[in-house]
Motif scaffolding. Structure first.
Motif, PDB file in Angstrom:
ATOM      1  N   ARG A  66       0.843  -1.202   0.000  1.00  0.00           N
ATOM      2  CA  ARG A  66       0.000   0.000   0.000  1.00  0.00           C
ATOM      3  C   ARG A  66       0.877   1.250   0.000  1.00  0.00           C
ATOM      4  NH1 ARG A  66      -5.414   0.022   0.872  1.00  0.00           N
ATOM      5  NH2 ARG A  66      -6.416  -1.977   1.184  1.00  0.00           N
ATOM      6  N   GLN A  67       1.005   1.855  -1.149  1.00  0.00           N
ATOM      7  CA  GLN A  67       1.809   3.054  -1.308  1.00  0.00           C
ATOM      8  C   GLN A  67       0.924   4.295  -1.190  1.00  0.00           C
ATOM      9  OE1 GLN A  67       5.183   3.069  -1.657  1.00  0.00           O
ATOM     10  NE2 GLN A  67       5.030   0.859  -1.349  1.00  0.00           N
ATOM     11  N   PRO A  68       1.457   5.372  -0.618  1.00  0.00           N
ATOM     12  CA  PRO A  68       0.666   6.600  -0.533  1.00  0.00           C
ATOM     13  C   PRO A  68       0.475   7.244  -1.901  1.00  0.00           C
ATOM     14  CG  PRO A  68       2.881   6.941   0.336  1.00  0.00           C
ATOM     15  CD  PRO A  68       2.762   5.491   0.055  1.00  0.00           C
ATOM     16  N   ARG A  69      -0.777   7.435  -2.275  1.00  0.00           N
ATOM     17  CA  ARG A  69      -1.111   8.117  -3.528  1.00  0.00           C
ATOM     18  C   ARG A  69      -1.726   9.488  -3.256  1.00  0.00           C
ATOM     19  NH1 ARG A  69       2.278   5.426  -6.491  1.00  0.00           N
ATOM     20  NH2 ARG A  69       1.878   3.158  -6.518  1.00  0.00           N
ATOM     21  N   SER A  70      -1.899   9.803  -1.999  1.00  0.00           N
ATOM     22  CA  SER A  70      -2.434  11.091  -1.576  1.00  0.00           C
ATOM     23  C   SER A  70      -1.797  11.423  -0.236  1.00  0.00           C
ATOM     24  CB  SER A  70      -3.960  11.017  -1.458  1.00  0.00           C
ATOM     25  OG  SER A  70      -4.486  12.231  -0.976  1.00  0.00           O
ATOM     26  N   ARG A  71      -1.493  12.696  -0.026  1.00  0.00           N
ATOM     27  CA  ARG A  71      -0.821  13.078   1.212  1.00  0.00           C
ATOM     28  C   ARG A  71      -1.358  14.408   1.729  1.00  0.00           C
ATOM     29  NH1 ARG A  71       3.510  10.750  -1.713  1.00  0.00           N
ATOM     30  NH2 ARG A  71       4.816   9.273  -0.520  1.00  0.00           N
ATOM     31  N   ALA A  72      -1.078  14.633   3.002  1.00  0.00           N
ATOM     32  CA  ALA A  72      -1.342  15.928   3.625  1.00  0.00           C
ATOM     33  C   ALA A  72      -0.123  16.301   4.463  1.00  0.00           C
ATOM     34  CB  ALA A  72      -2.583  15.873   4.511  1.00  0.00           C
ATOM     35  N   LEU A  73       0.253  17.563   4.407  1.00  0.00           N
ATOM     36  CA  LEU A  73       1.334  18.114   5.239  1.00  0.00           C
ATOM     37  C   LEU A  73       0.689  19.006   6.280  1.00  0.00           C
ATOM     38  CD1 LEU A  73       4.313  18.944   5.891  1.00  0.00           C
ATOM     39  CD2 LEU A  73       4.053  20.720   4.127  1.00  0.00           C
ATOM     40  N   ILE A  74       1.006  18.768   7.551  1.00  0.00           N
ATOM     41  CA  ILE A  74       0.356  19.497   8.638  1.00  0.00           C
ATOM     42  C   ILE A  74       1.413  20.195   9.499  1.00  0.00           C
ATOM     43  CG2 ILE A  74      -1.167  19.314  10.649  1.00  0.00           C
ATOM     44  CD1 ILE A  74      -2.287  16.737   9.399  1.00  0.00           C
ATOM     45  N   TYR A  75       1.201  21.490   9.726  1.00  0.00           N
ATOM     46  CA  TYR A  75       2.043  22.260  10.635  1.00  0.00           C
ATOM     47  C   TYR A  75       1.225  22.670  11.851  1.00  0.00           C
ATOM     48  CZ  TYR A  75       6.038  22.857   7.519  1.00  0.00           C
ATOM     49  OH  TYR A  75       7.147  22.642   6.754  1.00  0.00           O
ATOM     50  N   LEU A  76       1.861  22.615  13.018  1.00  0.00           N
ATOM     51  CA  LEU A  76       1.202  23.001  14.264  1.00  0.00           C
ATOM     52  C   LEU A  76       1.985  24.113  14.950  1.00  0.00           C
ATOM     53  CD1 LEU A  76       1.030  19.586  14.088  1.00  0.00           C
ATOM     54  CD2 LEU A  76      -0.553  20.058  15.948  1.00  0.00           C
ATOM     55  N   ARG A  77       1.235  25.054  15.502  1.00  0.00           N
ATOM     56  CA  ARG A  77       1.824  26.165  16.252  1.00  0.00           C
ATOM     57  C   ARG A  77       1.454  26.012  17.723  1.00  0.00           C
ATOM     58  NH1 ARG A  77      -0.190  30.654  13.507  1.00  0.00           N
ATOM     59  NH2 ARG A  77       1.479  30.214  12.020  1.00  0.00           N
ATOM     60  N   ARG A  78       2.446  26.018  18.592  1.00  0.00           N
ATOM     61  CA  ARG A  78       2.215  25.876  20.033  1.00  0.00           C
ATOM     62  C   ARG A  78       1.487  27.108  20.570  1.00  0.00           C
ATOM     63  NH1 ARG A  78       5.719  27.684  23.790  1.00  0.00           N
ATOM     64  NH2 ARG A  78       7.434  27.665  22.264  1.00  0.00           N
ATOM     65  N   SER A 116       5.424  19.196  12.933  1.00  0.00           N
ATOM     66  CA  SER A 116       4.798  18.900  11.647  1.00  0.00           C
ATOM     67  C   SER A 116       4.550  17.402  11.511  1.00  0.00           C
ATOM     68  CB  SER A 116       5.678  19.379  10.485  1.00  0.00           C
ATOM     69  OG  SER A 116       6.841  18.580  10.364  1.00  0.00           O
ATOM     70  N   LEU A 117       3.615  17.085  10.619  1.00  0.00           N
ATOM     71  CA  LEU A 117       3.335  15.695  10.259  1.00  0.00           C
ATOM     72  C   LEU A 117       3.167  15.612   8.747  1.00  0.00           C
ATOM     73  CD1 LEU A 117       0.969  16.502  12.706  1.00  0.00           C
ATOM     74  CD2 LEU A 117       1.115  14.023  12.910  1.00  0.00           C
ATOM     75  N   VAL A 118       3.582  14.489   8.194  1.00  0.00           N
ATOM     76  CA  VAL A 118       3.225  14.139   6.823  1.00  0.00           C
ATOM     77  C   VAL A 118       2.395  12.861   6.913  1.00  0.00           C
ATOM     78  CG1 VAL A 118       4.028  13.459   4.535  1.00  0.00           C
ATOM     79  CG2 VAL A 118       5.312  15.169   5.847  1.00  0.00           C
ATOM     80  N   LEU A 119       1.170  12.941   6.407  1.00  0.00           N
ATOM     81  CA  LEU A 119       0.261  11.798   6.423  1.00  0.00           C
ATOM     82  C   LEU A 119       0.068  11.305   4.996  1.00  0.00           C
ATOM     83  CD1 LEU A 119      -2.546  13.172   8.785  1.00  0.00           C
ATOM     84  CD2 LEU A 119      -0.491  11.917   9.419  1.00  0.00           C
ATOM     85  N   GLY A 120       0.167   9.984   4.806  1.00  0.00           N
ATOM     86  CA  GLY A 120      -0.042   9.397   3.491  1.00  0.00           C
ATOM     87  C   GLY A 120      -1.273   8.509   3.478  1.00  0.00           C
ATOM     88  N   PHE A 121      -1.993   8.521   2.354  1.00  0.00           N
ATOM     89  CA  PHE A 121      -3.225   7.743   2.188  1.00  0.00           C
ATOM     90  C   PHE A 121      -3.177   7.002   0.862  1.00  0.00           C
ATOM     91  CE2 PHE A 121      -3.922  11.663   4.497  1.00  0.00           C
ATOM     92  CZ  PHE A 121      -4.574  11.250   5.649  1.00  0.00           C
ATOM     93  N   ALA A 125      -9.718   8.171   0.661  1.00  0.00           N
ATOM     94  CA  ALA A 125      -9.281   7.818   2.014  1.00  0.00           C
ATOM     95  C   ALA A 125      -8.871   9.066   2.788  1.00  0.00           C
ATOM     96  CB  ALA A 125      -8.128   6.823   1.947  1.00  0.00           C
ATOM     97  N   ARG A 126      -8.261  10.018   2.107  1.00  0.00           N
ATOM     98  CA  ARG A 126      -7.864  11.256   2.782  1.00  0.00           C
ATOM     99  C   ARG A 126      -9.080  12.069   3.200  1.00  0.00           C
ATOM    100  NH1 ARG A 126      -4.441  15.928  -0.169  1.00  0.00           N
ATOM    101  NH2 ARG A 126      -6.539  16.415  -0.894  1.00  0.00           N
ATOM    102  N   ARG A 127     -10.062  12.179   2.312  1.00  0.00           N
ATOM    103  CA  ARG A 127     -11.280  12.926   2.654  1.00  0.00           C
ATOM    104  C   ARG A 127     -11.998  12.300   3.843  1.00  0.00           C
ATOM    105  NH1 ARG A 127     -11.753  13.404  -3.055  1.00  0.00           N
ATOM    106  NH2 ARG A 127     -13.035  11.525  -3.119  1.00  0.00           N
TER     107      ARG A 127
END
Length: 264
Positions: A134-146, A207-212, A217-219
């Motif tokens: 299962r390879q990621p074909r869709s991703r999201a990059l997330i940044y968080l501020r404390r 930060s996080l990188v999430l793969g779907f 699946a991402r939605r």
């Protein structure tokens, strides 16, 4: 939720948000980044991996609206892409100084602003979440501020021990990478003729990188009750969560080897 999340710690990872020049077509800048500029970075000694994360041009924010948290990405600070640079060891940057100077000089040809975030040694975690094949074909990059008033230790503890496991259990992920950042300093990446403005209120701390497996699946992930619950709890610790739609993730160096052609 997985009982145990297995991960590999990376000794040193640079996370470099990038804004392409606006005096020429955006596509031209993104192509130059993946073309001539990628060759300069890839030739740097000491790299374990070099990956470019190209973000969609229209990015309002994928994270669900949350009271007290900025989830809409401000247009004036919206990032065009991220350079993810993983070193073989803590001493690797010393061997790459000559090539890094070439990268410094070339930045002005494509970028108008660049920032460098660096985590404490061995703090970056690449999680083993992908099922075989299962390879990621869709991703999201997330940044968080404390959130102001929350200590760094408390923020990082919530991030690693509560948020990350909650997100790992919110849907089937095919990639999960996390980083926490040391205080930002312009001196770490003060390249010539390129802006490095990063006011305190705009800085990020993790930060996080999430793969779907696909867009559907991402939605489903971001619309899930699990993400809504995690977001509600996160409001105590974070003042902003910016979740970007990733257009493509391109790997140029893998396992310490320059690839003959980038991998998607």
């Amino acid at each position: 939720m997985p009982h145990t999340l297995r991960y590999t710690k990376k000794p040193l990872v640079s996370s470099i948000p990038l804004w392409v020049r606006t005096d020429r077509p955006r596509r031209e800048g993104m192509d130059y980044w993946k073309g001539p500029h990628s060759g300069i970075i890839s030739a740097t000694p000491g790299l374990e991996e070099y990956r470019q994360i190209h973000l969609a041009e229209a990015n309002r924010g994928l994270w669900p609206a949350t009271d007290g948290v900025e989830t809409a990405i401000p247009p004036d600070r919206r990032i065009d892409g991220l350079a993810e640079v993983t070193m073989k060891s803590l001493l690797s940057p010393l061997s790459g100084r000559k090539q890094t100077k070439l990268a410094y000089a070339d930045e002005v040809n494509v970028f108008r602003r660049t920032l460098l975030y660096l985590g404490p040694p061995n703090s970056a975690r690449w999680y083993d979440v992908a099922a075989p094949g299962r390879q990621p074909r869709s991703r999201a990059l997330i940044y968080l501020r404390r959130r102001e008033g929350v200590s760094t230790a408390r923020f990082r503890r919530h991030f690693s021990e509560t948020l990350v496991p909650a997100l790992a259990g919110a849907g089937e992920l095919s990639e999960l990478r996390t980083q926490v950042f040391m205080p930002w300093s312009e001196r770490l990446w003060n390249t010539p003729s390129v802006a490095h403005d990063n006011p305190v209120e705009a800085r990020f701390h993790a930060s996080l990188v999430l793969g779907f497996t696909d867009e559907e699946a991402r939605r489903a992930f971001f619309a899930s009750d699990a993400v809504a619950r995690a977001s509600a709890g996160l409001a105590v610790f974070a003042s902003a969560v910016h979740a970007y739609d990733v257009a493509e993730a391109l790997t140029f160096v893998q396992g310490g080897r320059i690839l003959p052609h980038h991998l998607r």
